[in-house]
Design a protein around this motif. Sequence first.
Motif, mmCIF file in Angstrom:
data_model
loop_
_atom_site.group_PDB
_atom_site.id
_atom_site.type_symbol
_atom_site.label_atom_id
_atom_site.label_comp_id
_atom_site.label_asym_id
_atom_site.label_seq_id
_atom_site.Cartn_x
_atom_site.Cartn_y
_atom_site.Cartn_z
ATOM 1 N N TYR A 182 0.836 -1.205 0.000
ATOM 2 C CA TYR A 182 0.000 0.000 0.000
ATOM 3 C C TYR A 182 0.867 1.250 0.000
ATOM 4 C CZ TYR A 182 -3.045 3.661 1.924
ATOM 5 O OH TYR A 182 -3.728 4.834 2.139
ATOM 6 N N GLY A 183 0.446 2.256 -0.775
ATOM 7 C CA GLY A 183 1.146 3.525 -0.804
ATOM 8 C C GLY A 183 0.185 4.689 -0.675
ATOM 9 N N ASN A 184 0.731 5.830 -0.250
ATOM 10 C CA ASN A 184 -0.103 7.014 -0.065
ATOM 11 C C ASN A 184 0.698 8.262 -0.427
ATOM 12 O OD1 ASN A 184 -1.638 9.246 1.137
ATOM 13 N ND2 ASN A 184 -2.779 7.662 2.228
ATOM 14 N N ARG A 185 0.135 9.088 -1.294
ATOM 15 C CA ARG A 185 0.731 10.393 -1.586
ATOM 16 C C ARG A 185 0.220 11.342 -0.508
ATOM 17 N NH1 ARG A 185 2.050 12.370 -7.519
ATOM 18 N NH2 ARG A 185 3.518 10.696 -7.051
ATOM 19 N N VAL A 186 0.992 11.433 0.567
ATOM 20 C CA VAL A 186 0.513 12.131 1.758
ATOM 21 C C VAL A 186 0.530 13.650 1.600
ATOM 22 C CG1 VAL A 186 1.176 10.237 3.275
ATOM 23 C CG2 VAL A 186 2.820 12.051 2.792
ATOM 24 N N TRP A 187 1.293 14.137 0.617
ATOM 25 C CA TRP A 187 1.345 15.591 0.392
ATOM 26 C C TRP A 187 1.673 15.858 -1.064
ATOM 27 C CZ3 TRP A 187 5.724 18.488 -1.111
ATOM 28 C CH2 TRP A 187 5.538 19.879 -1.108
#
Length: 243
Positions: A121-126
């Motif tokens: 899982y990945g997330n473009r947090v900003w």
Amino acid sequence: MRIRHSVIVAAIAAAPLAHAETGDNWKGEAELGVLISSGNTDETIVNGRLGLAHEVEKWRSTGELSSKYSETENETTAEEYRASAETDYKFDERQYWFLRGAYEDDRFSGYDFESSVTTGYGNRVWQSGDRSFLDLSAGAGYRYNKLDMVNAEGEDTEKEAIARLAGQFDYALSDNALFRQKLSTEVGLDENNTITESETALQANVVGNLSMKAAYRVKHVSDPPAGSESTDKELSLSLLYGF
């Protein structure tokens, strides 16, 4: 055996292209650095890289090929080839699921080759604009490394499940300059051998699609093969062409 595992990793690496569509969604960059010196010491250093990226509404795919070669007094002192690819399925603008494959052949690392496949899982947090963002990801997979020589246990391979943590921070310093920091660590869940890599880079546009790039790369292996150093460091200066 080596060819079979190379084919498997290559197939994983090619997976992102299966979702690529023709059109204007492709981006790429080619990088080349050369240093040739003569006199008291004859030395040649060459490094090259090709990167491709493709993004549509639900998919984002990236791939990279790189090589490094150096020679001093007609003796090879470094020879390395690397390939990696990742495909991301985007749940929304920030969250995604990734599949990644990587292969490395470093003649002086103590390994015949290193390979891994991971998913998670990945997330473009900003994100700010098109060029500044922070991606964080976590996942698990499998590592298969072939040693140059048999180890103390009488084995010539390292095979184990791994956990992977990674991040990439891009920041546009201006319209013509970009700072990039990549960091990843893969922890072996059986032998606890941890491989950590960091790359810090700064690139500035020269003219048109041509840029200068300075980069500092560090790779640390917690339990390297016998006779090999645990940490490799590399400082490079190269020309980068975007297309």
